[in-house]
Design an enzyme around this catalytic site. Structure first.
Site, PDB file in Angstrom:
ATOM      1  N   TYR A   1      16.872  29.129  10.013  1.00 44.83           N
ATOM      2  CA  TYR A   1      15.438  29.881  10.396  1.00 44.83           C
ATOM      3  C   TYR A   1      15.516  29.668  12.050  1.00 44.83           C
ATOM      4  CZ  TYR A   1      13.686  30.115   5.759  1.00 44.83           C
ATOM      5  OH  TYR A   1      13.405  30.553   4.430  1.00 44.83           O
TER       6      TYR A   1
ATOM      7  N   MET B   1      12.969  24.001   3.742  1.00 46.73           N
ATOM      8  CA  MET B   1      12.265  23.184   2.882  1.00 46.73           C
ATOM      9  C   MET B   1      13.153  22.392   1.643  1.00 46.73           C
ATOM     10  SD  MET B   1       9.537  24.697  -0.155  1.00 46.73           S
ATOM     11  CE  MET B   1       8.466  25.296   0.902  1.00 46.73           C
TER      12      MET B   1
ATOM     13  N   LYS C   1       0.879  -1.378  -0.033  1.00 51.46           N
ATOM     14  CA  LYS C   1       0.059   0.078   0.016  1.00 51.46           C
ATOM     15  C   LYS C   1       0.746   1.293  -0.041  1.00 51.46           C
ATOM     16  CE  LYS C   1      -0.682  -0.754   4.948  1.00 51.46           C
ATOM     17  NZ  LYS C   1      -0.642   0.176   5.959  1.00 51.46           N
TER      18      LYS C   1
ATOM     19  N   ARG D   1      -9.735  -0.414  14.870  1.00 56.91           N
ATOM     20  CA  ARG D   1      -9.805   0.400  13.750  1.00 56.91           C
ATOM     21  C   ARG D   1     -10.612  -0.102  12.821  1.00 56.91           C
ATOM     22  NH1 ARG D   1      -3.894   1.134  10.995  1.00 56.91           N
ATOM     23  NH2 ARG D   1      -4.495  -1.119  10.430  1.00 56.91           N
TER      24      ARG D   1
HETATM   25  C1  LIG Z   1      -3.757  -5.127   8.206  1.00 58.27           C
HETATM   26  C2  LIG Z   1      -2.539  -4.731   7.964  1.00 58.27           C
HETATM   27  N1  LIG Z   1      -1.773  -5.789   7.610  1.00 58.27           N
HETATM   28  C3  LIG Z   1      -0.259  -5.722   7.647  1.00 58.27           C
HETATM   29  C4  LIG Z   1       0.342  -4.583   7.699  1.00 58.27           C
HETATM   30  C5  LIG Z   1       1.455  -4.468   7.413  1.00 58.27           C
HETATM   31  O1  LIG Z   1       2.405  -3.964   8.567  1.00 58.27           O
HETATM   32  P1  LIG Z   1       3.912  -3.878   8.742  1.00 58.27           P
HETATM   33  O2  LIG Z   1       4.308  -2.816   7.680  1.00 58.27           O
HETATM   34  O3  LIG Z   1       4.094  -3.367  10.327  1.00 58.27           O
HETATM   35  O4  LIG Z   1       4.529  -5.224   8.456  1.00 58.27           O
HETATM   36  C6  LIG Z   1      -0.597  -3.199   7.776  1.00 58.27           C
HETATM   37  C7  LIG Z   1      -0.271  -2.363   7.864  1.00 58.27           C
HETATM   38  O5  LIG Z   1      -0.445  -1.250   8.389  1.00 58.27           O
HETATM   39  C8  LIG Z   1      -1.815  -3.631   7.972  1.00 58.27           C
HETATM   40  O6  LIG Z   1      -2.660  -2.480   7.999  1.00 58.27           O
END
Ligand SMILES: Cc1ncc(COP(=O)(O)O)c(C=O)c1O
Length: 365
Positions: free
Chosen positions: A260, A308, A40, A138
């Site tokens: 800064y 920046m 992701k 969550r």
């Molecule tokens: C449901 C789920 N599984 C697996 C992962 C992977 O986690 P990590 O990057 O800590 O291995 C995530 C990451 O947020 C997740 O939301």
């Protein structure tokens, strides 16, 4: 690779190290446990396509993304390997999941009902992943939802529930009692889904001694070189390195300030270098006056605020001082993504996903 002088920083992503990390995680998981790839957020900022192609070469059999858009991008790279959307079944686009062979991770009874309706309409037994929330609060089916499903299996009778999964909240803290507690709750739920395979464990979860045998783990950060065992040395290979060019050097006089807010005042005359990287490149402003870059492995502490496009460093201790145009190490084995995260009071995930697209990117095979 052509060096481009208009770019002042150079990000290298080592795909061989990524592949080695995948193999290491597979070894750790054991032959009877699948290692999925969590890709992701553009593979944690490293680039979905090169990362996915590398993991596919390693025969990674399942991918996870956060959004439908990310899954559609994944489908441009690979037509068949299962890809699941952690965010669930988004409204109004349900048919796209079926058309593109994308799995929604079912997070609620509402997701489930809509997914089952779609399966019935299309006369298929759609492959399904049920996500149970075991303590994270969550995403995922709640404890009440779990009871509902256990007492009313007709709610998923037209679906092929291939996987059930849950996600750890505190696996990066070895002593945290919630991890064992979540594993126990998941085991209890699992008993009611004897035909489904079980997925529990992110990167850190894979390194924890929980009394639960998962059929699939879902690492993300460990693939990309983050330390899954923060209490110990990092077993993973470094995937990312970042260098930036010196734009100017100068001598600052005792009593002068730098940057800064004049947040650092010199106690003695000091040689400094101004380096072409800043928070617009993902080098977070919270690194101001903390941590160091390195020049030929020599320590160059960060002085003053990160701006920046620029960071100022102390090069006084370098035997061999950098000059204009030289590269200094920003992320390296001397200063890992976990070191930077610690200095800037964040996590390696944020360090990686903040990396911008201004740096020259090189993918090393
Ligand atoms: C449901 C789920 N599984 C697996 C992962 C992977 O986690 P990590 O990057 O800590 O291995 C995530 C990451 O947020 C997740 O939301």
């Amino acid at each position: 690779m052509q060096e481009n002088y208009s770019q002042t920083s150079h990000l290298t992503i080592n795909l061989t190290a990524l592949a080695q990390n995948y193999r290491l995680l597979q070894q750790k998981a054991g032959y009877d446990c699948v290692v999925a790839g969590v890709v992701k957020a553009n593979a944690y900022g490293l680039g979905l396509e090169p990362v996915a192609r590398t993991l596919l070469k390693e025969k990674c059999p399942q991918f996870f993304v956060a959004t439908l858009g990310e899954a559609l991008e994944f489908r441009e790279i690979d037509k068949n390997t299962p890809v699941a959307v952690l965010g669930g079944l988004f409204y109004g686009v349900e048919t796209l999941y079926l058309e593109k062979n994308i799995q929604p991770v079912i997070n609620s009874l509402n997701d489930l009902a809509r997914w089952q309706d779609l399966a019935i309409k299309n006369k298929i037994k759609a492959p399904t992943i049920l996500h149970f929330d075991t303590g994270m609060n969550r995403l995922g089916l709640s404890e009440d939802d779990a009871q509902t499903l256990i007492s009313q299996p007709e709610l998923y009778k037209s679906l092929d529930v291939q996987w059930i999964m849950s996600h750890f909240a505190c696996a990066d803290e070895p002593q945290h009692p919630l991890t064992a507690d979540q594993a126990k709750r998941f085991q209890e739920i699992s008993a009611h889904f004897p035909n489904a395979k079980k997925s529990l464990g992110n990167s850190s979860g894979l390194f924890r001694d929980v009394q639960f045998k998962s059929n699939m783990v879902r690492p993300g950060i460990a693939l990309y070189g983050g330390n899954p065992t923060p209490e110990q040395s990092n077993p993973m290979k470094q995937v990312v390195s970042l260098n930036a060019r010196v734009l100017q050097t100068r001598t600052c006089k005792k009593g002068d300030s730098i940057g800064y807010g004049a947040s650092h005042v010199f106690e003695q005359d000091t040689q400094t270098a101004t380096v072409g990287i800043g928070y617009a490149d993902g080098f977070l402003r919270s690194n101001s006056n903390k941590g160091a870059f390195h020049y030929q492995s020599q320590l160059c502490p960060i002085l003053g605020r990160v701006s920046m496009d620029l960071v100022t460093i102390d090069i006084s201790q370098c035997k061999n001082m950098p000059k204009q145009g030289d590269w200094v190490e920003v992320i390296s084995s001397n200063n890992t993504i976990d070191d930077i995260a610690q200095n800037s009071n964040t996590i390696s995930y944020e360090v990686l996903t903040s990396l911008g697209d201004r740096s020259l990117r090189e993918y090393k095979q």
